[in-house]
Design a protein around this motif. Structure first.
Motif, short mmCIF file in Angstrom:
data_model
loop_
_atom_site.label_atom_id
_atom_site.label_comp_id
_atom_site.label_asym_id
_atom_site.label_seq_id
_atom_site.Cartn_x
_atom_site.Cartn_y
_atom_site.Cartn_z
N HIS A 195 0.83 -1.21 0.00
CA HIS A 195 0.00 0.00 0.00
C HIS A 195 0.86 1.26 0.00
O HIS A 195 0.49 2.26 -0.63
CB HIS A 195 -0.93 0.00 1.21
CG HIS A 195 -1.90 -1.15 1.20
ND1 HIS A 195 -3.03 -1.16 0.41
CD2 HIS A 195 -1.90 -2.33 1.87
CE1 HIS A 195 -3.70 -2.29 0.60
NE2 HIS A 195 -3.03 -3.02 1.48
N ILE A 228 -2.99 -10.96 -1.84
CA ILE A 228 -2.86 -9.66 -1.16
C ILE A 228 -2.52 -8.57 -2.17
O ILE A 228 -3.12 -7.49 -2.19
CB ILE A 228 -1.81 -9.73 -0.05
CG1 ILE A 228 -2.21 -10.78 0.99
CG2 ILE A 228 -1.62 -8.37 0.61
CD1 ILE A 228 -1.15 -11.01 2.07
N SER A 231 -5.51 -7.91 -4.75
CA SER A 231 -6.65 -7.14 -4.23
C SER A 231 -6.28 -5.74 -3.77
O SER A 231 -7.15 -4.99 -3.34
CB SER A 231 -7.29 -7.90 -3.05
OG SER A 231 -6.35 -8.08 -2.01
N SER A 232 -5.02 -5.39 -3.85
CA SER A 232 -4.57 -4.09 -3.34
C SER A 232 -4.70 -2.96 -4.36
O SER A 232 -4.54 -1.80 -4.01
CB SER A 232 -3.11 -4.19 -2.90
OG SER A 232 -2.27 -4.42 -4.02
#
Length: 485
Positions: A195, A228, A231-232
Motif C-alpha cells: 500500500h 494480497i 486485491s490491493s
C-alpha cells in the motif's frame, strides 16, 4: 636381563678354562687376552650382544632398527604437519570470526542510522543495505531482517520528507532483501509495503515506478502474497504502466510488469481484477511483438482456464485469426504450444468458439501443425481437431472456409474398398459414409492447396503462380490416403 647374565657368566667360565689350556700349551696369551676382552665386553653390554651378532651374521637386526626409526620420524613429521594445519585452520577461523563480527557491527550501525533523523545518513544507510544484500547472499539478508531493517526501509518509502533518491534506494534495498528469501518477502508485505508503494504511483519520476514494478515482481513470486497484491490495486497500476511504456522506455520494466501480471494471474481470485482492466485486449493485439509474445501467451493461458477469462478472450475481435497466425511460427515452438493450448481450451469448452474456428479455416493450420509441430503442439492440435469433429458421435456441422457442406467424421483409413457394403449395413449408412469420405478428401485437398499458397508467398513468387498439373495430380492422389491426426 638375569638370564642373559647367567648365560654370559657360564660362557666366561668355559672360555676361561679353554684359555688356560691354551696358555699352557705354548704362548698363546695374546689370543686368550683378546678372547677374554671380547667375552667380558659382551657380558657387560648384554642385550647389545645380539644386535652386533645379527649385524655380523646377516643384517636383520639393522633392518628392524632402521624401520623403527623411519616410523618414528614419519610419525614426528605427521605431527608437525597436523600442527601446522591446525594452526592454519585456527587462523582462518579467527579471521572468519573477526570478519563476521565486523559485518555484524556494520549492520548494527546501519540500523542505528536508519532509526535516526538525519535524512542523508538514512539514505546512505539504505544504499549500504541495498549493496550488502545484493553482494553477500542469503545469510546477510536473513541477518539484516532479524536486526529489523525491513520496517525501517518500508517507513522510508512514502515518507514525505524523503527525496526521490532515498525512495529509490529504500525500494531497491527491499527488493534485494527479498531475493531468494520467502520469509523476507512475507515480512515486507506484512508491514504494509504494498500500500505504501501504491501511494507513489502518481509521482512523475519513472525511476520510482520501475522500482515499484520490480518489487511487485519479486513479492508476487510468493504464493501467499499473490491474493494480497492482487486485491490491493496493483494490477491496474501494472496494466497502466505496461500500456504507457513506449519504445524509449525501459525494456526491463516492460518485462517485469508482464512477469508480475503472469504471477498474479496464476491465482484464480485475481483474474476478476485482471478482467476489470483492458489487459486482455492489449495482450491479444501485442502478440506480434516477438520480445513479449511468449509472456503474453502465458498470461492468456492462465486467463483461459476460467469461464470469465475464456469469455473475455472469445469476445475479443480477431482473436482466433491472431492465434492461428501464431501456429505458423515455426521458429518459436514455445509460442506454438501456448497458442494451441489456448485454442484447445476454447474448442473444448465452447461450441461457439468451435464454429468460429471452422469458419476461420483453422483445419488446414492444425493439419500442418500435426505434421511439423513439436510433440506437444502436435498432441494439442490433434485434440482441437477432435473437438471440432465430435458432437455425441457426430461431427460438428460446418465447412472449411464456408464451403464444406457435409458432416466430417473420424479419419478415413484405407482405400475405397473399405467402404463396400457389408452384411447388415443399410444403403443409407453407405451413402453417409461416402459423403463423409468426400468431405474429408475435400478438406485435405483444400489444406494442401492452402499450404502451397503459403509456400509460394514465402518464396516470393508471383501471386498469380499456378501449380503445375503434376502438383494437382499429386494432391488429388494424396487426398485418398489417411492423415495422422
Amino acid at each position: 636381563m638375569a638370564k642373559c647374565h647367567r648365560n654370559n657368566v657360564g660362557s666366561i667360565a668355559l672360555d676361561h678354562r679353554r684359555a688356560t689350556k691354551t696358555s699352557t700349551s705354548g704362548g698363546h696369551f695374546r689370543l686368550w687376552n683378546s678372547t677374554l676382552r671380547r667375552i667380558i665386553f659382551d657380558a657387560v653390554s648384554c642385550g647389545s650382544t645380539s644386535r652386533y651378532k645379527y649385524d655380523n651374521d646377516g643384517g636383520d637386526g639393522e633392518i628392524t632398527s632402521t624401520a623403527s626409526t623411519s616410523r618414528r620420524e614419519k610419525h614426528a613429521e605427521d605431527q608437525k604437519t597436523e600442527k601446522k594445519v591446525m594452526n592454519v585452520a585456527g587462523n582462518e577461523m579467527g579471521a572468519w570470526r573477526k570478519k563476521k563480527e565486523e559485518e555484524l557491527k556494520e549492520m548494527k550501525e546501519m540500523v542505528k542510522e536508519l532509526e535516526g533523523e538525519d535524512l542523508m545518513k538514512k539514505r546512505m544507510a539504505a544504499k549500504r543495505v541495498r549493496m550488502l544484500a545484493k553482494e553477500e547472499g542469503l545469510e546477510v539478508r536473513g541477518t539484516l531482517a532479524m536486526l529489523g531493517v525491513i520496517p525501517l526501509l518500508v517507513g522510508m518509502v512514502d515518507h514525505d520528507e524523503n527525496s526521490v533518491e532515498s525512495q529509490i534506494e529504500s525500494l531497491y534495498a527491499l527488493l534485494n532483501l527479498g531475493i531468494g528469501n520467502d520469509a523476507n518477502k512475507a515480512a515486507i508485505v506484512k508491514v504494509g509495503a504494498v500500500h505504501k508503494m501504491l501511494k507513489l504511483i502518481d509521482c512523475s519520476d519513472s525511476s520510482v515506478c520501475e522500482a515499484i514494478v520490480a518489487n511487485f515482481l519479486g513479492l508476487s513470486a510468493l504464493d501467499s502474497n499473490k491474493p494480497i497484491i492482487g486485491s490491493s490495486g496493483a494490477i491496474p497500476f501494472l496494466v497502466r504502466t505496461l500500456r504507457n511504456l513506449d519504445d524509449k522506455s525501459s525494456r526491463q520494466a516492460k518485462q517485469d510488469a508482464l512477469r508480475a501480471l503472469y504471477n498474479l494471474s496464476i491465482t484464480p481470485t485475481n483474474i476478476s481484477f485482471v478482467l476489470e482492466t483492458d489487459l486482455v485486449s492489449f495482450l491479444i493485439h501485442s502478440i506480434g511483438d516477438m520480445e513479449i509474445s511468449e509472456r503474453v501467451l502465458s498470461i492468456l493461458s492462465n486467463l483461459v482456464s476460467t469461464p470469465e477469462g475464456r469469455k473475455a478472450i472469445s469476445t475479443e475481435r480477431d482473436v482466433i485469426p491472431i492465434l492461428m497466425d501464431v501456429l505458423n511460427w515455426t521458429d518459436s515452438p514455445k509460442c506454438q504450444e501456448k497458442a494451441s493450448y489456448i485454442l484447445m481450451i476454447m474448442a473444448h469448452k465452447s461450441c461457439g468458439d468451435r464454429h468460429a474456428m471452422i469458419e476461420a479455416g483453422i483445419a488446414s493450420t492444425l493439419l500442418e501443425l500435426t505434421l511439423l509441430g513439436t510433440p506437444l503442439a502436435q498432441k494439442r492440435a490433434s485434440r482441437i481437431l477432435e473437438c471440432l469433429r465430435i458432437d455425441k458421435g457426430k461431427q460438428v456441422s460446418g465447412s472449411y472456409g464456408g464451403n464444406l457442406g457435409a458432416t466430417v467424421s473420424a479419419p478415413i483409413c484405407g482405400s475405397s474398398s473399405s467402404f463396400t457394403k457389408t452384411e447388415g449395413r443399410s444403403v443409407e449408412d453407405e451413402d453417409m459414409m461416402s459423403e463423409e469420405k468426400k468431405a474429408v478428401k475435400q478438406l485435405v485437398q483444400q489444406s494442401l492447396q492452402n499450404n502451397m499458397r503459403k509456400i509460394v508467398k514465402r518464396a516470393n513468387l508471383r501471386q498469380d503462380f499456378i501449380p503445375s498439373e503434376r502438383f494437382t495430380s499429386l494432391t488429388s492422389s494424396f487426398t485418398s490416403k489417411s492423415l495422422p491426426l
